[in-house]
Design an enzyme around this catalytic site. Structure first.
Site, short mmCIF file in Angstrom:
data_model
loop_
_atom_site.label_atom_id
_atom_site.label_comp_id
_atom_site.label_asym_id
_atom_site.label_seq_id
_atom_site.Cartn_x
_atom_site.Cartn_y
_atom_site.Cartn_z
N HIS A 76 -89.78 -73.96 -70.31
CA HIS A 76 -91.11 -74.40 -70.74
C HIS A 76 -91.67 -75.45 -69.79
O HIS A 76 -92.86 -75.47 -69.49
CB HIS A 76 -91.01 -74.95 -72.17
CG HIS A 76 -92.34 -75.15 -72.82
ND1 HIS A 76 -93.10 -74.10 -73.27
CD2 HIS A 76 -93.03 -76.27 -73.12
CE1 HIS A 76 -94.22 -74.58 -73.81
NE2 HIS A 76 -94.20 -75.89 -73.73
N GLN A 97 -98.12 -86.09 -81.36
CA GLN A 97 -99.40 -85.72 -80.75
C GLN A 97 -100.28 -86.93 -80.44
O GLN A 97 -100.00 -88.04 -80.86
CB GLN A 97 -100.14 -84.78 -81.72
CG GLN A 97 -99.40 -83.47 -81.95
CD GLN A 97 -99.39 -82.62 -80.71
OE1 GLN A 97 -100.42 -82.15 -80.24
NE2 GLN A 97 -98.21 -82.42 -80.14
N HIS A 121 -98.87 -71.71 -77.97
CA HIS A 121 -98.12 -72.46 -78.99
C HIS A 121 -97.52 -71.44 -79.95
O HIS A 121 -97.73 -71.50 -81.16
CB HIS A 121 -99.03 -73.47 -79.70
CG HIS A 121 -98.44 -74.86 -79.70
ND1 HIS A 121 -98.41 -75.66 -80.80
CD2 HIS A 121 -97.82 -75.56 -78.72
CE1 HIS A 121 -97.82 -76.81 -80.51
NE2 HIS A 121 -97.45 -76.77 -79.25
N GLU A 172 -92.34 -85.19 -79.38
CA GLU A 172 -93.61 -84.59 -78.95
C GLU A 172 -94.71 -84.92 -79.95
O GLU A 172 -95.57 -84.09 -80.24
CB GLU A 172 -93.43 -83.08 -78.75
CG GLU A 172 -92.53 -82.77 -77.56
CD GLU A 172 -92.36 -81.29 -77.25
OE1 GLU A 172 -93.13 -80.47 -77.78
OE2 GLU A 172 -91.44 -80.96 -76.48
#
Length: 739
Positions: free
Chosen positions: A54, A319, A100, A317
């Site tokens: 990724h 946001q 996503h 992660e």
């Protein structure tokens, strides 16, 4: 102290703890060699996430290098948050698409919402104001309750985030096929506008400059999200819900405004979104791109959960966070600026000269790793590639025309296929008029957004027929780019460049890797011929559920320039008496078509073929005719063939129909999916000028009878369909399936 629980370097090696994080034995040995010692737990985490597919593209880089990435208008190609293309008058368009998929499969609302949030941050981190959103979605068949749930929640998530943040969602595509049942695809695209002097890079220049953290606080959500995106979905994936982040669009709205104000300040050196791999990727990449190092003090990271370890903070992660580098001594200005928007801006480190990423926590150094090793030195794998077993068999099949008894019933059935049917149920949930710049709203070939303060517009679309690519990856790859460009041209735009989202199965399977290679070959050739370079994108592998891969789906997001808004053209008929033209010849091509799928329940045989030089010639002729004011409506012929294209042009109008005569065998004339075709209407007084400018065949005229009537060359009626009835069937199909 939770630090006591972390395994020590020897345990990590002996118990192969690194393998649970996604590193192979060889990769762990490489890390050991780079560091000259065994890595600790935090360092192992940094490598595992930065060396995931990724973040590193380690399985796809050799293939991605084939894409043409330069052009006279390209200001920024792949490698930054988003690509940038010049549109004249000191302005540029910034755009990117990302996937996503895995998060949306297990937590569809938040998965889709944070996909939108992440791609918006990529665009405004370049210094651009986001002006439009698009998406490309794939689901299983709507008969399944699970698929209905995923479909409804993904659309709600996209709407929820986009509407709150105040950026219009103006277009996209939704396709349905059984292979996506366990692994839906959610690709989000954001388009922004920028003045040349405002372009910012994610680079940490200037030793001694200050590293600051801005935006939302850090929690444990999304830890290892990038690694999770680099493995196949399985039954246990449900347990990975914590790896799905939660988005706050109102926080992001404030973040956009604060960052756009920040970009006007000469105190800013570099800025990058904390996306996949969070603080790790933003710090390592910004340092590496500038040839510098970074020291960070993790005690200063704003935390919304107690007792977070360095490992958790670096891999979270969460946001709505950005990492910025500012000139030393100017920190207070930045704090004040963000405070005005109610946002935190915290000093947490500095830029160093020695190219190392050093992390400190509670007075101790907890990690020391070369920034380049994380950002640039992931191993590159040249995966074995093997032609898919089905390919030769499909290529050798003689293409048979499906048997159709009743043309009218078949047309109605096609209009109700979810992939063709109206997506109004989807886009009615999106605010596509916010910011009041949307000129062409969802439902036509491409959306068009006004470039404020000019007469120009941006046309934008997402396209990919995954069935063609499954049947013939190289041919299908060409078609995906060509169809996107055709949609831009039909809207009055000149195709500029593309962003791509390469959605595939597991690249460790040679047949899947072959699909990736071949489709990129096809896309690259089309990009070169049509002069639309690739300015950025995203790779999403491991889209499989229980070992079954999705169709290869390399989605194309394309932006075009409408030089003058008076050129804007839409697909619906405009007035009775206009002449209907078809450009391009129809062949009996049904492989991967809606008709084949509907009648056989599966796809097989050869995909439609395409000649890119012919495609380019036709697009240039059509665009020139549109710019000369000779065209009333334009529509590309895609899924469902000419009968569907003509019907859609009538459905979009009010009280108009058409009488048309098509040559050749009836089923092919009506429903074949041959490429490089357009349906165009022209005012009668422009007939001569149009026919001089464009190689087209007049097939009929627009009527005010509210009926579409299609004859064969002997003038026998193949079908007559009432437009209101067609509209009702076409608009009602998806809501009806969802009930």
């Amino acid at each position: 102290m939770s630090l006591m629980l972390e395994p020590n370097p020897t345990q990590i090696k002996e118990e192969r703890i690194y393998a649970e994080m996604g590193l192979t034995d060889e990769e762990f040995a490489m890390v050991e060699k780079i560091l000259g010692r065994l890595p600790n737990y935090t360092e192992t985490g940094l490598f595992s996430v930065m060396w995931s597919e990724h973040c590193s593209y380690k399985n796809s880089k050799p293939v991605l290098r084939k894409f043409p990435t330069t052009g006279e208008r390209v200001l920024q190609g792949p490698g930054e948050g988003a690509g940038i293309v010049d549109i004249g008058d000191n302005q540029a368009v910034v755009f990117k698409m990302e996937s996503h998929n895995h998060p949306s499969a297990i937590e569809p609302y938040q998965g889709a919402a944070t996909g939108v949030g992440g791609i918006i941050r990529d665009v405004f981190s370049m210094g651009a104001r986001p002006v439009a959103l698009l998406n490309s979605l794939r689901f299983g068949e709507l008969q399944s309750p699970r698929v209905k749930y995923l479909f409804e929640e993904v659309v709600a998530g996209i709407a929820g985030y986009g509407n709150c943040i105040g950026i219009p969602t103006v277009g996209g595509e939704v396709q349905f096929d059984p292979c996506y049942e366990g692994n839906p695809l959610v690709n989000a695209m954001c388009v922004g506008l920028i003045n040349h002097e405002d372009i910012k890079k994610g680079q940490a220049h200037g030793a001694g400059n200050t590293v600051m953290y801005v935006g939302a606080s850090t929690g444990r959500d999304g830890i290892h999200g990038a690694t999770f995106a680099s493995e196949e979905l399985s039954e246990s994936s449900e347990a990975k819900r914590p790896a799905v982040q939660v988005g706050d669009p109102f926080m992001e709205k404030l973040l956009i405004e604060a960052c756009l104000e920040l970009i006007q300040s000469d105190a800013l050196v570099g800025i990058q979104d904390m996306g996949a791999a969070g603080l790790t990727s933003s710090s390592a990449e910004m340092a590496s791109k500038a040839g510098m190092g970074i020291e960070m003090y993790l005690d200063d990271v704003p935390q919304r959960e107690t007792g977070m370890t360095p490992y958790e903070m670096m891999l979270s992660e969460s946001q709505e966070r950005m990492l910025i580098v500012v000139k030393k001594g100017r920190e207070q200005e930045i704090v004040d600026l963000f405070e005005k928007y109610g946002l935190a801006a915290v000093t947490m480190g500095k830029v160093t000269e020695d190219k190392m990423l050093r992390l400190f926590h509670k007075g101790e150094m907890v990690a020391e790793v070369p920034a380049d090793a994380l950002a640039e030195e992931a191993p590159i794998y040249h995966k074995p590639s093997q032609e898919a077993a089905y390919f030769a068999e499909f290529q050798q099949m003689k293409m048979e025309t499906p048997k159709v008894e009743n043309y009218k019933e078949t047309l109605f059935a096609l209009l109700q296929q979810p992939t063709i049917a109206s997506k109004e149920w989807v886009y009615d949930q999106y605010d596509y008029q916010v910011r009041t710049s949307t000129v062409v709203t969802p439902g036509s070939d491409a959306a068009v957004v006004r470039v404020r303060g000019t007469e120009k517009g941006l046309a934008m679309t997402t396209d990919c027929n995954s069935r063609y690519i499954y049947l013939d990856p190289e041919m299908g790859g060409k078609i995906a780019v060509a169809e996107a460009a055709r949609n831009i041209v039909c809207s009055g735009g000149e195709p500029l460049a593309i962003t791509d989202c390469l959605n595939f199965g597991n690249p460790e399977k040679p047949e899947i890797f072959w699909q990736i290679e071949k489709s990129v070959d096809g896309m690259s050739e089309a990009c070169r011929t049509l002069q639309t370079p690739v300015i950025g994108g995203n790779v999403s592998m491991y889209n499989e559920r229980s070992g079954e891969a999705v169709y290869p789906t390399p989605t194309v997001g394309m932006v075009g320039l409408v030089h003058d808004l008076k050129h804007v053209t839409t697909q619906e008929f405009k007035q009775a008496g206009d002449l209907v033209y078809v450009i391009g010849e129809t062949k009996a091509e049904f492989g991967g078509s809606e008709l084949q799928k509907m009648l056989h329940g599966k796809i097989f045989g050869q995909s439609p073929s395409i000649d890119l030089d012919v495609e380019l010639k036709r697009q240039k002729q059509v665009l020139a005719a549109i710019q000369a004011g000779l065209v009333q409506s334009a529509h590309d012929v895609a899924e469902g063939g000419l009968a569907v294209a003509i019907s859609e042009s009538a459905i979009g109008a009010n009280g108009l129909g058409a009488t048309v005569k098509l040559d050749g065998e009836a089923t092919a004339a009506l429903f074949a999916e041959s490429q490089s075709r357009f349906v165009i209407t022209v005012k009668r007084e422009n007939k001569e000028a149009f026919e001089k400018a464009v190689e087209a065949i007049q097939v009929g005229e627009v009527t005010n009878t509210n009926e579409v009537t299609i004859h064969n060359e002997e003038n026998e009626v193949l079908l007559t369909a009432n437009v209101d009835e067609m509209r009702k069937a076409w608009k009602g199909a998806i809501p009806c399936l969802l009930k």
